[in-house]
Design a protein around this motif. Structure first.
Motif, short mmCIF file in Angstrom:
data_model
loop_
_atom_site.label_atom_id
_atom_site.label_comp_id
_atom_site.label_asym_id
_atom_site.label_seq_id
_atom_site.Cartn_x
_atom_site.Cartn_y
_atom_site.Cartn_z
N VAL A 1 7.86 16.29 -4.29
CA VAL A 1 7.35 15.65 -3.09
C VAL A 1 6.52 14.44 -3.50
CG1 VAL A 1 5.34 17.17 -2.96
CG2 VAL A 1 6.14 16.06 -0.90
N ARG A 2 6.60 13.38 -2.71
CA ARG A 2 5.86 12.16 -3.07
C ARG A 2 4.94 11.76 -1.93
NH1 ARG A 2 9.60 7.40 -4.79
NH2 ARG A 2 7.59 6.41 -5.13
N PRO A 3 3.83 11.16 -2.26
CA PRO A 3 2.97 10.67 -1.19
C PRO A 3 3.16 9.16 -0.99
CG PRO A 3 1.73 10.77 -3.23
CD PRO A 3 3.15 11.09 -3.58
N SER A 4 3.02 8.72 0.24
CA SER A 4 2.85 7.28 0.47
C SER A 4 1.35 7.06 0.55
CB SER A 4 3.50 6.87 1.79
OG SER A 4 4.91 6.94 1.66
N ILE A 5 0.88 6.03 -0.13
CA ILE A 5 -0.57 5.83 -0.22
C ILE A 5 -0.96 4.45 0.31
CG2 ILE A 5 -2.59 5.86 -1.76
CD1 ILE A 5 -0.92 7.46 -3.76
N GLY A 6 -1.92 4.43 1.22
CA GLY A 6 -2.46 3.16 1.70
C GLY A 6 -3.94 3.10 1.34
N ALA A 7 -4.47 1.88 1.22
CA ALA A 7 -5.88 1.75 0.84
C ALA A 7 -6.63 0.86 1.83
CB ALA A 7 -5.99 1.15 -0.57
N LEU B 1 -10.46 4.00 8.30
CA LEU B 1 -9.38 4.99 8.33
C LEU B 1 -8.14 4.39 8.99
CD1 LEU B 1 -11.28 8.30 9.19
CD2 LEU B 1 -9.71 7.96 7.27
N GLY B 2 -8.35 3.64 10.07
CA GLY B 2 -7.23 3.01 10.77
C GLY B 2 -6.49 2.04 9.85
N HIS B 3 -7.26 1.27 9.08
CA HIS B 3 -6.64 0.29 8.19
C HIS B 3 -5.85 0.98 7.08
CE1 HIS B 3 -6.42 -3.73 6.29
NE2 HIS B 3 -6.27 -2.99 5.19
N ALA B 4 -6.46 2.02 6.49
CA ALA B 4 -5.79 2.71 5.38
C ALA B 4 -4.53 3.42 5.89
CB ALA B 4 -6.75 3.70 4.73
N ASP B 5 -4.60 3.97 7.10
CA ASP B 5 -3.46 4.66 7.71
C ASP B 5 -2.32 3.66 7.91
OD1 ASP B 5 -1.88 6.41 9.02
OD2 ASP B 5 -3.12 6.61 10.83
N ALA B 6 -2.67 2.49 8.46
CA ALA B 6 -1.64 1.46 8.71
C ALA B 6 -1.01 1.01 7.39
CB ALA B 6 -2.27 0.29 9.45
N ALA B 7 -1.86 0.85 6.35
CA ALA B 7 -1.35 0.43 5.04
C ALA B 7 -0.39 1.48 4.50
CB ALA B 7 -2.52 0.21 4.09
N MET B 8 -0.76 2.76 4.71
CA MET B 8 0.09 3.85 4.24
C MET B 8 1.45 3.80 4.96
SD MET B 8 1.32 6.95 5.23
CE MET B 8 0.31 7.40 6.62
N TYR B 9 1.44 3.53 6.27
CA TYR B 9 2.69 3.46 7.02
C TYR B 9 3.55 2.30 6.56
CZ TYR B 9 2.69 7.40 10.05
OH TYR B 9 2.77 8.68 10.50
N GLY B 10 2.90 1.22 6.16
CA GLY B 10 3.63 0.07 5.62
C GLY B 10 4.40 0.50 4.39
N VAL B 11 3.75 1.21 3.50
CA VAL B 11 4.39 1.69 2.26
C VAL B 11 5.54 2.63 2.62
CG1 VAL B 11 4.02 3.09 0.19
CG2 VAL B 11 2.29 1.44 0.91
N LYS B 12 5.28 3.52 3.59
CA LYS B 12 6.28 4.53 3.95
C LYS B 12 7.53 3.86 4.53
CE LYS B 12 4.57 8.61 5.39
NZ LYS B 12 4.98 9.79 4.67
N ARG B 13 7.30 2.85 5.39
CA ARG B 13 8.44 2.15 6.01
C ARG B 13 9.29 1.46 4.94
NH1 ARG B 13 5.15 0.64 10.24
NH2 ARG B 13 4.66 -1.31 9.20
N GLN B 14 8.59 0.82 4.01
CA GLN B 14 9.31 0.12 2.93
C GLN B 14 10.18 1.09 2.15
OE1 GLN B 14 6.66 -1.84 0.28
NE2 GLN B 14 6.77 -3.79 1.38
N ARG B 15 9.57 2.24 1.86
CA ARG B 15 10.30 3.24 1.09
C ARG B 15 11.51 3.74 1.84
NH1 ARG B 15 6.05 7.29 -1.53
NH2 ARG B 15 5.40 5.90 -3.20
N ALA B 16 11.29 4.02 3.13
CA ALA B 16 12.38 4.55 3.95
C ALA B 16 13.51 3.52 3.99
CB ALA B 16 11.87 4.86 5.35
N ALA B 17 13.12 2.23 4.10
CA ALA B 17 14.12 1.18 4.17
C ALA B 17 14.91 1.11 2.87
CB ALA B 17 13.44 -0.15 4.46
N SER B 18 14.18 1.27 1.75
CA SER B 18 14.89 1.19 0.47
C SER B 18 15.78 2.42 0.25
CB SER B 18 13.90 1.01 -0.67
OG SER B 18 13.17 2.19 -0.82
N ARG B 19 15.45 3.52 0.93
CA ARG B 19 16.29 4.73 0.79
C ARG B 19 17.54 4.63 1.64
NH1 ARG B 19 11.52 7.79 1.21
NH2 ARG B 19 12.01 8.37 3.32
N GLU B 20 17.43 3.89 2.76
CA GLU B 20 18.49 3.89 3.76
C GLU B 20 19.88 3.62 3.21
OE1 GLU B 20 18.09 1.70 7.41
OE2 GLU B 20 16.31 2.90 7.87
#
Ligand code: GTP
Length: 456
Positions: free
Chosen positions: A390-396, A410-429
């Motif tokens: 299992v891997r984590p997406s990490i935002g700071a 917290l809002g900023h770090a959460d949004a940054a984490m979602y940015g990483v997650k979206r990128q990853r999902a896109a690269s997996r697609e």
């Protein structure tokens, strides 16, 4: 008549009567003097009274004597003397300068018992106060040590707490002037302790070692441990009155321990996430807010990492919620082992974790920790029979650049984490499309690749 009175009544008095020269040498003491101070007439006449005064009380005693010499009647002056047996005696004096005889005459009333009951009352009050104010059990024991020291020789002092599972008494607190630090002790190996805990009779146990004074910590469910004092002079040791006193104190201390344990337990319950025992969202936000305030005051910066596991839902869906729980616990353990002890780790809920770097070493510190966490997740998690990747997406987020308060950060770090997650999902697609997985109802174990896998 005067002669008749002094010869026949002075020795019947319960109070000590004495006469001293202007320089403080004894010329006369009555029989009560010996009962109170332990010294007979022959032993004190000719010696200076200051020899017998408790060292801490010598200066005020000299001052009081000076005032008497100036002709003041001294009423109700209190000080301490060292008895012949080494004990401390508290006395209240009335003294007068008798010009015709060239002597100071004084009457001393023994107030040791009164003093002890006052001191005991103050000690019990202080113990119950400490139970409310001490942050944890160790600081409670520190306070109790100080309090017991006002009543007894507690230079060597230990609080032993009973571990039911291991049937051992653990030193939860110990101070020893000689630096001795005995570890856990089994009542089976120390019969005197077994007797204290009600596990052996007095005949079986025999006497406790010389110089030791111990009292069980009693509760409704039986003793939970013991207070132990050790005198440096086993010859002198402790008396029956000391044992009674410690026994009384121990029952108050046991109540204080129970109260503190309950309080700490409830506090932990309210602050911790029950699944992982990490800080929960509420206490993390409090901690983050406090850290932001401190950083503001110091004009310094701090960093926050926000982690969310990728496709964690699939673990629940394919292997069950209980397995998901165990994976979350393993993730918490691994994160705990990866962050520094100064970092604050919490589970916000679900598969979301956060790390606060209070001792910030610049943005690079957060980046390095984030990489370290990524590295730590390369190793699969073994949960029961399954091996899960299992891997984590990490935002700071950084204070103050990315937010002025806990919520914004917290809002900023959460949004940054979602940015990483979206990128990853896109690269997996593309890869997933290639395998014909997207948009299909696929078995979870297959769809999960490469994010988790079961052991064969
Ligand atoms: N086992 C378990 N699952 C939980 C717990 N709390 C929340 N969840 C589940 O965790 C999952 C979190 O899902 P999300 O983070 O939204 O989705 P995800 O599958 O991780 O997908 P991405 O985050 O988009 O990669 C949900 O299915 C919740 O039901 C819990 O305490 N134990």
């Amino acid at each position: 008549m005067r002669g008749f009175v002094s010869e026949n009544f002075l020795d019947l008095l319960l109070d000590a009567v004495c006469a001293v020269t202007p320089s403080g040498d004894f010329v006369f003491v009555n029989a009560a003097f010996e009962r109170i101070f332990g010294y007979g007439t022959q032993e004190v006449v000719g010696r200076n009274m200051m020899e017998f005064v408790h060292p801490h009380d010598r200066a005020p005693t000299l001052e009081a004597a000076r005032r008497v010499m100036q002709g003041h009647l001294q009423l109700h002056f209190e000080n301490r003397y060292i008895r012949k047996d080494g004990g401390v005696v508290h006395v209240r004096w009335t003294a007068q300068w008798v010009e015709s005889a060239g002597l100071r005459v004084a009457v001393a009333h023994d107030i040791t018992e009164l003093h002890q009951s006052r001191a005991l009352q103050a000690a019990l009050y202080a113990i119950s106060e400490a139970a409310h104010t001490a942050q944890d059990l160790f600081s409670l024991f520190e306070s109790v040590h100080g309090i017991v020291g006002t009543l007894l020789d507690a230079r060597n002092f230990a609080v032993l707490l009973f571990d039911d599972a291991k049937q051992l008494l653990h030193p939860a607190y110990q101070v020893d002037v000689m630096g001795r630090a005995p570890g856990p002790v089994s009542p089976a190996d120390a019969p005197w302790l077994a007797r204290l805990l009600g596990q052996a009779s007095a005949e079986e146990a025999g006497d406790s070692p010389p110089g030791l004074l111990a009292a069980a910590l009693p509760t409704q469910d039986g003793p939970i441990g013991a207070l132990v004092l050790r005198s440096e002079d086993p010859e002198k040791g402790y008396g029956a009155a000391d044992a009674e006193l410690l026994h009384f104190i121990a029952s108050q201390v046991a109540t204080a321990i129970e109260r503190k344990r309950l309080h700490v337990g409830l506090q932990t319950l309210a602050q911790r996430d029950q699944l992982t025992q990490l800080l929960n969202r509420r206490s993390f936000v409090e901690r983050l807010s406090a850290a932001v305030r401190a950083a503001q005051e110091r004009d310094s910066e701090l960093s926050l990492l926000f982690l969310d596991l990728d496709e964690f839902k699939r673990v629940n869906d394919s292997m069950g919620h209980a397995m998901g729980d165990r994976l979350l616990q393993s993730v918490a353990d691994r994160l705990g082992a990866t962050v520094r002890s100064a970092d604050v780790l919490a589970r916000l809920g679900g598969d979301e974790f956060v790390v606060l770097l209070e001792q910030d070493i610049g943005g690079r510190g957060a980046y390095l920790l984030s990489s370290r966490i990524e590295q730590a997740f390369i190793q699969p998690f073994v949960v029961g029979d399954a091996t899960l990747v299992v891997r984590p997406s990490i935002g700071a987020a950084r204070f103050p650049a990315d937010g002025r308060d806990a919520e914004e950060l917290l809002g900023h770090a959460d949004a940054a984490m979602y940015g990483v997650k979206r990128q990853r999902a896109a690269s997996r697609e593309p890869a997933a499309r290639e395998q014909g997985r997207l948009g299909q109802s696929t078995p979870a174990s297959a769809a999960a690749e490469p994010f988790y896998r079961s052991a064969d």
